[in-house]
Design a protein around this motif. Structure first.
Motif, PDB file in Angstrom:
ATOM      1  N   ALA A  18      -0.690  -5.172  -0.585  1.00 31.96           N
ATOM      2  CA  ALA A  18      -1.810  -4.269  -0.894  1.00 31.96           C
ATOM      3  C   ALA A  18      -3.103  -4.955  -0.469  1.00 31.96           C
ATOM      4  O   ALA A  18      -3.131  -6.169  -0.234  1.00 31.96           O
ATOM      5  CB  ALA A  18      -1.843  -3.933  -2.377  1.00 31.96           C
ATOM      6  N   LYS A  76      -7.278  -4.137   1.522  1.00 27.01           N
ATOM      7  CA  LYS A  76      -8.287  -3.237   2.074  1.00 27.01           C
ATOM      8  C   LYS A  76      -8.524  -3.560   3.545  1.00 27.01           C
ATOM      9  O   LYS A  76      -8.495  -4.727   3.946  1.00 27.01           O
ATOM     10  CB  LYS A  76      -9.585  -3.372   1.282  1.00 27.01           C
ATOM     11  N   THR A 112     -10.336   1.523   4.443  1.00 20.20           N
ATOM     12  CA  THR A 112      -9.037   2.067   4.010  1.00 20.20           C
ATOM     13  C   THR A 112      -8.458   1.181   2.928  1.00 20.20           C
ATOM     14  O   THR A 112      -8.267  -0.034   3.128  1.00 20.20           O
ATOM     15  CB  THR A 112      -8.039   2.141   5.184  1.00 20.20           C
ATOM     16  N   LYS A 113      -8.172   1.777   1.800  1.00 17.32           N
ATOM     17  CA  LYS A 113      -7.513   1.064   0.712  1.00 17.32           C
ATOM     18  C   LYS A 113      -6.000   1.213   0.878  1.00 17.32           C
ATOM     19  O   LYS A 113      -5.464   2.315   0.848  1.00 17.32           O
ATOM     20  CB  LYS A 113      -7.942   1.630  -0.635  1.00 17.32           C
ATOM     21  N   SER A 136      -2.982   1.161  -0.771  1.00 13.91           N
ATOM     22  CA  SER A 136      -2.518   1.219  -2.158  1.00 13.91           C
ATOM     23  C   SER A 136      -1.216   0.450  -2.339  1.00 13.91           C
ATOM     24  O   SER A 136      -1.012  -0.241  -3.350  1.00 13.91           O
ATOM     25  CB  SER A 136      -2.322   2.678  -2.578  1.00 13.91           C
ATOM     26  N   TYR A 137      -0.327   0.596  -1.375  1.00 17.79           N
ATOM     27  CA  TYR A 137       0.945  -0.127  -1.428  1.00 17.79           C
ATOM     28  C   TYR A 137       1.589  -0.117  -0.051  1.00 17.79           C
ATOM     29  O   TYR A 137       1.308   0.753   0.786  1.00 17.79           O
ATOM     30  CB  TYR A 137       1.906   0.510  -2.441  1.00 17.79           C
ATOM     31  N   SER A 138       2.398  -1.088   0.181  1.00 19.70           N
ATOM     32  CA  SER A 138       3.305  -1.089   1.345  1.00 19.70           C
ATOM     33  C   SER A 138       4.542  -1.872   0.933  1.00 19.70           C
ATOM     34  O   SER A 138       4.431  -2.949   0.349  1.00 19.70           O
ATOM     35  CB  SER A 138       2.648  -1.716   2.583  1.00 19.70           C
ATOM     36  N   TYR A 164      -1.882   4.807   1.795  1.00 16.13           N
ATOM     37  CA  TYR A 164      -3.256   4.316   1.961  1.00 16.13           C
ATOM     38  C   TYR A 164      -4.231   5.483   1.885  1.00 16.13           C
ATOM     39  O   TYR A 164      -3.897   6.649   2.093  1.00 16.13           O
ATOM     40  CB  TYR A 164      -3.405   3.562   3.276  1.00 16.13           C
ATOM     41  N   LYS A 165      -5.529   5.127   1.593  1.00 16.43           N
ATOM     42  CA  LYS A 165      -6.591   6.125   1.437  1.00 16.43           C
ATOM     43  C   LYS A 165      -7.773   5.754   2.325  1.00 16.43           C
ATOM     44  O   LYS A 165      -8.559   4.868   1.976  1.00 16.43           O
ATOM     45  CB  LYS A 165      -7.047   6.198  -0.014  1.00 16.43           C
ATOM     46  N   GLU A 218      -6.357  11.726  -1.191  1.00 22.99           N
ATOM     47  CA  GLU A 218      -4.993  11.439  -1.633  1.00 22.99           C
ATOM     48  C   GLU A 218      -4.337  10.410  -0.705  1.00 22.99           C
ATOM     49  O   GLU A 218      -4.739  10.246   0.444  1.00 22.99           O
ATOM     50  CB  GLU A 218      -4.156  12.728  -1.636  1.00 22.99           C
ATOM     51  N   ASN A 219      -3.327   9.744  -1.221  1.00 22.06           N
ATOM     52  CA  ASN A 219      -2.616   8.745  -0.416  1.00 22.06           C
ATOM     53  C   ASN A 219      -1.958   9.387   0.803  1.00 22.06           C
ATOM     54  O   ASN A 219      -1.316  10.440   0.687  1.00 22.06           O
ATOM     55  CB  ASN A 219      -1.539   8.037  -1.235  1.00 22.06           C
ATOM     56  N   LYS A 235       0.990   8.862   3.355  1.00 19.89           N
ATOM     57  CA  LYS A 235       2.258   8.130   3.365  1.00 19.89           C
ATOM     58  C   LYS A 235       2.812   8.110   4.780  1.00 19.89           C
ATOM     59  O   LYS A 235       3.009   9.158   5.388  1.00 19.89           O
ATOM     60  CB  LYS A 235       3.265   8.779   2.421  1.00 19.89           C
TER      61      LYS A 235
END
Length: 452
Positions: free
Chosen positions: A91, A93, A117-118, A120-122, A156-157, A174-175, A177
């Protein structure tokens, strides 16, 4: 960017100090062909580093990238010394802007001036190939380079800004994917048996052109992650991590150890057999020496230094002739069943010291009856020595001959005419039973008597 590098440097220093405080000596490597249970195969890692919206092969859709901090964790199962299956979590930025022209001198054509871009997870699953366990010259794999490649999913956002500062959230905030392909290189340093320092660089290729929130063409976006972290080996500290085990080096160590043990065993056997042969030769000479040349060995000679040419009895003493009577019609020699029984009993009771030609005293009573038989009936006797197949042919032939001579010498010492006894040896050439069993070898170690 300077602030990010200072943070990362401080993180790296704290990781190294923490790992050094937990360092310990490595245990012995497991034996060759040890099962996987002899190793530690699971590990857990934490790491942090620099996230950048660029890779070695090029940029995304903005001209000037900025570094930012990323962080994550790994969980790995080592299935072979050189191969592990690894789950990665990441995670952080990503940032870039259009404050520069492109490499060809043209200004950027995007309607946006910058983006953030944040991630959020990978999460990805990769194969981890440890190169140190492929390169066979590395006997102790303290430094272990590796390669990774896999497949993952990330969310990511992106948020874009115009030059006027107006923000636009991609996908309504929203994320997004997308799938991505992580490919990386790295190197691990074994700080202790249970901790590795991990440094690496990963290129991540996204299956989409929206990581920066701006679709500029058909080329997909990508980003990189340079990290430093610690890998903790899970399991008993007394076990070796499978990732640091070198099978080729273990094979060589096993060969050297076995060869040294075999050489030591051979040297000990040679020394033992040399001493045994020397002892046997000394024993043999005791029975063969005949200083006064009267046909009776010194061991049994009760009248030493008999003059040459004097006829002696079995004890080496001069025979006194008291009668001149000539036997005109000698009695024909007839061997009875009782005679054969006496001889057979002597054969059964015949015993020698182990691997020697020395008669044991338990053999004397029955041999005495054979001696009386030879003297009373004027029989002749043939002695044939035999052995099993343990030892060399030459040593067995010699031992069988010496044992037959030992029996002859004893009978002569009891007054039997030596000219009436023939002693020979056949070694292992005439077995009467198999040499594959202890009982069979016992039967083959014998001295046979033949009356005539």
């Amino acid at each position: 960017m300077k602030t990010h590098f200072l943070k990362l440097s401080a993180l790296a220093l704290s990781i190294i100090v923490t790992a050094g405080a937990n360092a310990q000596e490595k245990p012995e490597s497991p034996k060759l062909f040890a099962p996987s249970s002899a190793f530690n195969t699971w590990s857990f890692g934490i790491h942090a580093g620099i996230l950048a919206p660029t890779v070695i092969s090029g940029m995304n859709d903005f001209t000037n990238w900025k570094a930012d901090i990323g962080y994550g964790a790994t969980l790995k199962n080592q299935i072979l010394p050189a191969l592990g299956i690894q789950a990665d979590f990441l995670a952080g930025k990503l940032q870039a802007d259009n404050s520069r022209n492109w490499g060809n001198g043209l200004p950027p054509a995007s309607a946006f001036d910058s983006y953030e871009t944040k991630v959020s997870y990978s999460a990805s699953l990769s194969a981890n190939l440890t190169l140190a366990n492929i390169y066979w010259m590395n006997r102790v794999n303290v430094i272990r380079p590796y390669m990774t490649a896999g497949y993952g999913i990330m969310g990511y956002k992106p948020t874009m800004k115009t030059s006027a500062g107006v923000e636009t959230k991609f996908n309504a905030g929203e994320n997004v994917k997308e799938a991505y392909l992580p490919v990386g290189l790295g190197i691990k340093f074994g700080l202790s048996n249970s901790i590795n320092l991990d440094m690496g660089y990963t290129m991540n290729f996204v299956d989409g052109d929206n990581l920066d929130g701006y679709r500029a063409g058909l080329q997909n976006d990508k980003f990189s992650y340079s990290h430093i972290g610690l890998e903790f080996i899970l399991g008993s500290k007394s076990k070796t991590p499978l990732s640091s085990y070198n099978p080729v080096a273990a094979l060589q160590d096993d060969y050297i150890t076995r060869n040294a043990a075999l050489q030591a065993s051979l040297d000990a056997d040679r020394a033992k057999h040399a001493a045994h042969m020397e002892e046997m030769n000394k024993e043999r000479m005791r029975f063969l020496n005949d200083s006064d040349k009267d046909g009776v060995s010194d061991y049994f000679d009760k009248c030493p230094n008999t003059p040459v040419g004097i006829q002696v009895d079995g004890a080496g003493c001069e025979i006194k002739v008291t009668s001149t009577t000539t036997v005109v019609n000698p009695v024909r020699v007839v061997v009875t069943e009782e005679d054969r029984r006496i001889v057979a009993e002597a054969i059964r009771n015949l015993e020698f010291d182990f691997a020697k030609s020395t008669l044991r005293s338990t053999s004397y009573p029955t041999l005495n009856r054979v001696a009386d038989l030879l003297k009373s009936k004027d029989f002749s006797l043939k002695l044939a020595g035999h052995t099993d197949n343990v030892g060399s042919d030459a040593a067995n032939l010699k031992l069988s001959k010496d044992r037959a001579e030992s029996v002859k010498s004893y009978l002569v010492s009891q007054g039997v005419n030596p000219s009436r006894i023939e002693a020979t040896g056949y070694g292992e050439s005439q077995p009467i039973a198999t040499n594959k069993t202890a009982a069979g070898r016992q039967d083959n170690r014998r001295v046979e008597f033949t009356l005539y």
